[in-house]
Design an enzyme around this catalytic site. Structure first.
Site, mmCIF file in Angstrom:
data_model
loop_
_atom_site.group_PDB
_atom_site.id
_atom_site.type_symbol
_atom_site.label_atom_id
_atom_site.label_comp_id
_atom_site.label_asym_id
_atom_site.label_seq_id
_atom_site.Cartn_x
_atom_site.Cartn_y
_atom_site.Cartn_z
ATOM 1 N N TYR A 148 55.516 63.951 35.478
ATOM 2 C CA TYR A 148 55.535 62.597 34.829
ATOM 3 C C TYR A 148 56.268 61.552 35.498
ATOM 4 O O TYR A 148 57.495 62.009 35.971
ATOM 5 C CB TYR A 148 55.787 62.448 33.254
ATOM 6 C CG TYR A 148 54.867 63.244 32.301
ATOM 7 C CD1 TYR A 148 53.635 62.662 32.111
ATOM 8 C CD2 TYR A 148 55.208 64.567 31.917
ATOM 9 C CE1 TYR A 148 52.861 63.401 31.217
ATOM 10 C CE2 TYR A 148 54.312 65.363 30.965
ATOM 11 C CZ TYR A 148 53.128 64.475 30.534
ATOM 12 O OH TYR A 148 52.262 65.314 29.958
ATOM 13 N N TRP A 149 55.812 60.398 35.603
ATOM 14 C CA TRP A 149 56.635 59.395 36.150
ATOM 15 C C TRP A 149 56.200 57.943 35.268
ATOM 16 O O TRP A 149 55.180 57.290 35.277
ATOM 17 C CB TRP A 149 56.309 58.881 37.493
ATOM 18 C CG TRP A 149 56.751 59.907 38.792
ATOM 19 C CD1 TRP A 149 57.804 59.962 39.419
ATOM 20 C CD2 TRP A 149 55.733 61.049 38.985
ATOM 21 N NE1 TRP A 149 57.674 61.108 40.258
ATOM 22 C CE2 TRP A 149 56.708 61.868 40.022
ATOM 23 C CE3 TRP A 149 54.501 61.609 38.694
ATOM 24 C CZ2 TRP A 149 56.221 63.025 40.427
ATOM 25 C CZ3 TRP A 149 54.099 62.653 39.139
ATOM 26 C CH2 TRP A 149 54.957 63.464 39.938
ATOM 27 N N ARG A 150 56.819 57.787 34.189
ATOM 28 C CA ARG A 150 56.355 56.828 33.222
ATOM 29 C C ARG A 150 57.800 56.552 32.522
ATOM 30 O O ARG A 150 57.471 55.641 31.190
ATOM 31 C CB ARG A 150 55.323 57.537 32.280
ATOM 32 C CG ARG A 150 56.120 58.739 31.401
ATOM 33 C CD ARG A 150 55.028 59.188 30.326
ATOM 34 N NE ARG A 150 55.500 60.302 29.771
ATOM 35 C CZ ARG A 150 54.690 61.233 28.896
ATOM 36 N NH1 ARG A 150 53.216 60.535 28.604
ATOM 37 N NH2 ARG A 150 55.044 62.049 28.309
ATOM 38 N N ARG A 171 56.158 66.795 23.312
ATOM 39 C CA ARG A 171 56.437 67.090 24.703
ATOM 40 C C ARG A 171 57.881 66.903 24.769
ATOM 41 O O ARG A 171 58.486 65.794 24.547
ATOM 42 C CB ARG A 171 55.922 65.780 25.623
ATOM 43 C CG ARG A 171 54.383 65.832 25.682
ATOM 44 C CD ARG A 171 53.854 66.803 26.698
ATOM 45 N NE ARG A 171 52.313 66.909 26.927
ATOM 46 C CZ ARG A 171 51.865 67.557 26.141
ATOM 47 N NH1 ARG A 171 52.057 68.135 24.932
ATOM 48 N NH2 ARG A 171 50.270 67.398 26.273
ATOM 49 N N LYS A 199 45.105 74.071 15.407
ATOM 50 C CA LYS A 199 44.505 74.610 16.836
ATOM 51 C C LYS A 199 45.444 75.597 17.470
ATOM 52 O O LYS A 199 46.453 75.783 17.491
ATOM 53 C CB LYS A 199 44.428 73.241 17.727
ATOM 54 C CG LYS A 199 43.774 72.105 16.997
ATOM 55 C CD LYS A 199 43.918 70.893 18.029
ATOM 56 C CE LYS A 199 45.207 70.285 17.947
ATOM 57 N NZ LYS A 199 45.340 69.373 18.717
ATOM 58 N N ASP A 258 42.738 66.930 23.010
ATOM 59 C CA ASP A 258 42.636 65.493 22.648
ATOM 60 C C ASP A 258 41.055 65.305 22.429
ATOM 61 O O ASP A 258 40.771 64.654 21.452
ATOM 62 C CB ASP A 258 42.841 64.753 23.966
ATOM 63 C CG ASP A 258 44.367 64.948 24.275
ATOM 64 O OD1 ASP A 258 45.263 65.075 23.406
ATOM 65 O OD2 ASP A 258 44.491 64.812 25.462
#
Length: 299
Positions: free
Chosen positions: A91-93, A158, A216, A249
């Site tokens: 990630y890059w956020r 996460r 799930k 999702d």
């Protein structure tokens, strides 16, 4: 977010994705005749933000609630897959526009926006990317609109977004109190708590206040707990995953959409498994429109 996914031959494909956006897309694609889908996030004024907005609208997702953060831009992530199709993310956020979607808003401001909707779907990522003030204002706003709004929640844990594990556990319990439907990944729950069985996980979420709990478990049966009654619904057989990105999702979209239309929990889970089975046989979180249309026409 901008998604960079392997396309074969050392090449990568750029698309738009992100957990709640993935769910919004599959809700719109499968239930557009009965449901109107909107998306709430933050975008910038850069070229990719404009392209992202256009992509939302192409998917029949309303964009009037999207907040424009002038000095920010979308986050980015890259997918890697192992031989079984299991996905790993980079990630890059840290400074993405979505982290500031409610910056400067009060809980009253947020509630005024949320009152426009009959159902709200959000995830643990939705909460994790917000600072503490924005997060608590959002939760307070959800309590304000709860009486007239159906709420669905997927913790979608996460670890790198929750350096304070206790804060994550507290937030999940706060959302359980609000959730008409809680969609729990067994893997995510075990990462946060010691509970191992689907039944125990469902019972814990119900004890925290969730009215309907769906646990799930990847390609295995899902467990549904409603009014202390357990139901198990099998996933589709003979599916070879290529990329499991977006599986949970798309399952959430199928389940929530079907339940909103009055279908039983078992019927909703069957629909959800069917959508997820198609998604994991393609690379990336969202099946490309051309591919999707070809599959439909091929029967």
């Amino acid at each position: 977010m901008l998604e960079i996914a392997p396309a074969g031959g050392g090449l990568f494909k750029q698309a738009f994705a992100g957990d709640t956006f993935n769910s919004a897309v599959y809700l719109a694609r499968h239930f557009s005749d009965e449901l109107t889908v909107s998306y709430i996030t933050g975008l910038g004024q850069d070229a990719y933000s404009h392209k992202m907005m256009a992509a939302f609208e192409e998917e029949n997702i309303r964009t009037d609630a999207i907040q424009i953060i002038a000095d920010r831009s979308p986050g980015l992530y890259l997918i890697e897959n192992d031989s079984s199709g299991e996905r790993f993310f980079h990630y890059w956020r840290s400074a993405s526009a979505s982290r500031y979607m409610f910056d400067g808003w009060t809980s009253t401001d947020i509630a005024k926006l949320l009152r426009n909707y009959d159902c709200l779907y959000l995830s643990g990522i939705s909460l994790a990317i917000l600072d503490e003030t924005q997060r608590q204002n959002l939760i307070e706003a959800l309590h304000t609109v709860k009486q007239n709004c159906f709420i669905a929640y997927d913790p979608n844990y996460r670890a790198n977004l929750w350096p304070d594990t206790d804060a994550c556990r507290k937030t999940n319990k706060q959302l359980a109190q609000l959730a008409d439907i809680a969609l729990i990944s067994k893997e995510d729950h075990i990462a946060l708590w010691d509970s191992a069985s689907s039944g125990t996980i469902a019972a814990e979420w119900a004890s925290w206040g969730a009215k309907e709990v769906v646990v799930k478990d990847g390609g295995a049966d899902c467990l549904i707990l409603t009014d202390k009654n357990e139901t198990h619904v099998s996933a589709q057989d003979n599916i070879t995953p290529i990329d499991t990105t977006g599986a949970g999702d798309s399952f959430a979209a199928g389940y929530v959409g079907a339940r909103l239309l009055g279908r039983s929990p078992s019927e909703a889970a069957t629909a959800a498994h069917s959508i997820a089975a198609k998604v994991i046989q393609h690379r990336g979180a969202i099946i490309a429109q051309k591919t999707r249309r070809k599959n439909v026409s091929d029967g």
